[in-house]
Write a protein that holds these residues in place. Structure first.
Motif, PDB file in Angstrom:
ATOM      1  N   PRO A 167      16.738  15.668  39.633  1.00 42.35           N
ATOM      2  CA  PRO A 167      15.555  16.497  39.831  1.00 42.35           C
ATOM      3  C   PRO A 167      15.961  17.921  40.205  1.00 42.35           C
ATOM      4  CG  PRO A 167      15.783  14.895  41.615  1.00 42.35           C
ATOM      5  CD  PRO A 167      16.857  14.612  40.625  1.00 42.35           C
ATOM      6  N   VAL A 168      15.157  18.879  39.785  1.00 37.34           N
ATOM      7  CA  VAL A 168      15.401  20.291  40.074  1.00 37.34           C
ATOM      8  C   VAL A 168      14.441  20.725  41.167  1.00 37.34           C
ATOM      9  CG1 VAL A 168      15.412  22.614  39.111  1.00 37.34           C
ATOM     10  CG2 VAL A 168      16.141  20.688  37.709  1.00 37.34           C
ATOM     11  N   ASN A 169      14.970  21.316  42.210  1.00 35.37           N
ATOM     12  CA  ASN A 169      14.137  21.781  43.320  1.00 35.37           C
ATOM     13  C   ASN A 169      13.592  23.161  42.998  1.00 35.37           C
ATOM     14  OD1 ASN A 169      12.901  22.322  45.717  1.00 35.37           O
ATOM     15  ND2 ASN A 169      14.773  22.517  46.907  1.00 35.37           N
ATOM     16  N   THR A 170      12.288  23.243  42.738  1.00 35.28           N
ATOM     17  CA  THR A 170      11.647  24.522  42.440  1.00 35.28           C
ATOM     18  C   THR A 170      10.703  24.951  43.560  1.00 35.28           C
ATOM     19  OG1 THR A 170       9.839  23.438  41.279  1.00 35.28           O
ATOM     20  CG2 THR A 170      11.750  24.092  39.958  1.00 35.28           C
ATOM     21  N   LYS A 171      10.748  24.282  44.676  1.00 33.25           N
ATOM     22  CA  LYS A 171       9.822  24.546  45.769  1.00 33.25           C
ATOM     23  C   LYS A 171       9.880  26.012  46.209  1.00 33.25           C
ATOM     24  CE  LYS A 171       8.261  22.833  50.175  1.00 33.25           C
ATOM     25  NZ  LYS A 171       8.395  21.812  51.188  1.00 33.25           N
ATOM     26  N   GLY A 172       8.731  26.647  46.175  1.00 29.46           N
ATOM     27  CA  GLY A 172       8.623  28.025  46.634  1.00 29.46           C
ATOM     28  C   GLY A 172       9.074  29.065  45.627  1.00 29.46           C
ATOM     29  N   LYS A 173       9.354  28.675  44.394  1.00 28.15           N
ATOM     30  CA  LYS A 173       9.821  29.608  43.372  1.00 28.15           C
ATOM     31  C   LYS A 173       8.867  29.549  42.181  1.00 28.15           C
ATOM     32  CE  LYS A 173      14.464  28.861  44.922  1.00 28.15           C
ATOM     33  NZ  LYS A 173      15.532  27.915  44.811  1.00 28.15           N
ATOM     34  N   LYS A 174       7.852  30.396  42.187  1.00 30.62           N
ATOM     35  CA  LYS A 174       6.821  30.355  41.156  1.00 30.62           C
ATOM     36  C   LYS A 174       7.359  30.670  39.767  1.00 30.62           C
ATOM     37  CE  LYS A 174       3.278  31.897  44.341  1.00 30.62           C
ATOM     38  NZ  LYS A 174       2.437  33.017  44.716  1.00 30.62           N
ATOM     39  N   VAL A 175       8.204  31.704  39.663  1.00 27.14           N
ATOM     40  CA  VAL A 175       8.717  32.122  38.362  1.00 27.14           C
ATOM     41  C   VAL A 175       9.567  31.014  37.746  1.00 27.14           C
ATOM     42  CG1 VAL A 175      10.211  33.777  37.176  1.00 27.14           C
ATOM     43  CG2 VAL A 175       8.593  34.579  38.895  1.00 27.14           C
ATOM     44  N   PHE A 176      10.468  30.442  38.528  1.00 30.68           N
ATOM     45  CA  PHE A 176      11.316  29.368  38.029  1.00 30.68           C
ATOM     46  C   PHE A 176      10.475  28.140  37.664  1.00 30.68           C
ATOM     47  CE2 PHE A 176      14.478  25.902  38.681  1.00 30.68           C
ATOM     48  CZ  PHE A 176      15.284  26.229  37.609  1.00 30.68           C
ATOM     49  N   SER A 177       9.498  27.820  38.475  1.00 33.58           N
ATOM     50  CA  SER A 177       8.610  26.680  38.195  1.00 33.58           C
ATOM     51  C   SER A 177       7.843  26.897  36.901  1.00 33.58           C
ATOM     52  CB  SER A 177       7.628  26.469  39.341  1.00 33.58           C
ATOM     53  OG  SER A 177       8.292  26.111  40.508  1.00 33.58           O
ATOM     54  N   PHE A 178       7.367  28.129  36.675  1.00 39.68           N
ATOM     55  CA  PHE A 178       6.633  28.465  35.459  1.00 39.68           C
ATOM     56  C   PHE A 178       7.519  28.254  34.230  1.00 39.68           C
ATOM     57  CE2 PHE A 178       5.915  31.671  32.179  1.00 39.68           C
ATOM     58  CZ  PHE A 178       4.667  31.284  31.730  1.00 39.68           C
ATOM     59  N   LEU A 179       8.725  28.797  34.259  1.00 37.42           N
ATOM     60  CA  LEU A 179       9.624  28.683  33.109  1.00 37.42           C
ATOM     61  C   LEU A 179      10.042  27.240  32.859  1.00 37.42           C
ATOM     62  CD1 LEU A 179      11.817  31.848  33.690  1.00 37.42           C
ATOM     63  CD2 LEU A 179      10.044  31.520  31.946  1.00 37.42           C
ATOM     64  N   LEU A 180      10.314  26.512  33.910  1.00 38.84           N
ATOM     65  CA  LEU A 180      10.694  25.105  33.767  1.00 38.84           C
ATOM     66  C   LEU A 180       9.522  24.287  33.216  1.00 38.84           C
ATOM     67  CD1 LEU A 180      13.155  23.338  34.256  1.00 38.84           C
ATOM     68  CD2 LEU A 180      12.224  22.801  36.491  1.00 38.84           C
ATOM     69  N   GLY A 181       8.316  24.559  33.685  1.00 39.93           N
ATOM     70  CA  GLY A 181       7.130  23.872  33.183  1.00 39.93           C
ATOM     71  C   GLY A 181       6.866  24.178  31.721  1.00 39.93           C
ATOM     72  N   LEU A 182       7.150  25.397  31.303  1.00 37.98           N
ATOM     73  CA  LEU A 182       6.986  25.793  29.909  1.00 37.98           C
ATOM     74  C   LEU A 182       7.930  24.990  29.015  1.00 37.98           C
ATOM     75  CD1 LEU A 182       5.300  28.009  28.467  1.00 37.98           C
ATOM     76  CD2 LEU A 182       7.332  29.435  28.574  1.00 37.98           C
ATOM     77  N   VAL A 183       9.177  24.899  29.419  1.00 35.81           N
ATOM     78  CA  VAL A 183      10.169  24.134  28.647  1.00 35.81           C
ATOM     79  C   VAL A 183       9.795  22.655  28.621  1.00 35.81           C
ATOM     80  CG1 VAL A 183      12.565  23.368  28.621  1.00 35.81           C
ATOM     81  CG2 VAL A 183      12.025  25.763  29.058  1.00 35.81           C
ATOM     82  N   TYR A 184       9.423  22.103  29.763  1.00 36.06           N
ATOM     83  CA  TYR A 184       9.072  20.686  29.841  1.00 36.06           C
ATOM     84  C   TYR A 184       7.800  20.381  29.044  1.00 36.06           C
ATOM     85  CZ  TYR A 184       7.973  16.094  31.689  1.00 36.06           C
ATOM     86  OH  TYR A 184       7.675  14.770  31.799  1.00 36.06           O
ATOM     87  N   GLY A 185       6.816  21.244  29.142  1.00 39.58           N
ATOM     88  CA  GLY A 185       5.538  21.007  28.476  1.00 39.58           C
ATOM     89  C   GLY A 185       5.623  21.033  26.964  1.00 39.58           C
ATOM     90  N   TYR A 186       6.536  21.822  26.425  1.00 45.00           N
ATOM     91  CA  TYR A 186       6.660  21.955  24.968  1.00 45.00           C
ATOM     92  C   TYR A 186       7.958  21.345  24.444  1.00 45.00           C
ATOM     93  CZ  TYR A 186       2.628  24.976  25.135  1.00 45.00           C
ATOM     94  OH  TYR A 186       1.371  25.463  25.320  1.00 45.00           O
ATOM     95  N   ARG A 187       8.535  20.410  25.174  1.00 41.13           N
ATOM     96  CA  ARG A 187       9.829  19.839  24.805  1.00 41.13           C
ATOM     97  C   ARG A 187       9.815  19.112  23.468  1.00 41.13           C
ATOM     98  NH1 ARG A 187       7.352  16.761  28.331  1.00 41.13           N
ATOM     99  NH2 ARG A 187       7.332  14.516  28.103  1.00 41.13           N
TER     100      ARG A 187
END
Length: 93
Positions: free
Chosen positions: A3-23
């Motif tokens: 698991p990747v810890n993205t807690k408190g990092k909005k920009v990183f969470s956004f980019l990771l969610g983008l990659v995961y959502g369109y995988r």
């Protein structure tokens, strides 16, 4: 997979969610310099303005001094997703 810890990092969470959502999507990705970003070229897509230093993510509303601009365009007929990432000049960005 760890698991990747993205807690408190909005920009990183956004980019990771983008990659995961369109995988599984048929995706086209282009990474371009921030200086070449023209909002008029991306009227049909969603534009996200990111500031890594301030940890700010803004959808369709420009912010002061963005470090990245991400444009997401979905073609529902062909099922293709186009992602344009405009990066600032910092090589570590």
């Amino acid at each position: 997979m760890r698991p990747v810890n993205t807690k408190g990092k909005k920009v990183f969470s956004f980019l990771l969610g983008l990659v995961y959502g369109y995988r599984t999507a048929d995706m086209e990705l282009k990474v371009l310099p921030l200086s070449s970003f023209e909002p008029s070229l991306h009227r049909e897509g969603d534009v996200f303005y990111l500031d890594r230093a301030g940890d700010i993510v803004s959808k369709n509303k420009p912010i002061e001094n963005p470090t990245h601009v991400v444009v997401l365009t979905e073609d529902r007929v062909s099922g293709k997703v186009r992602i344009y990432i405009y990066r600032g000049g910092d090589p570590k960005a």
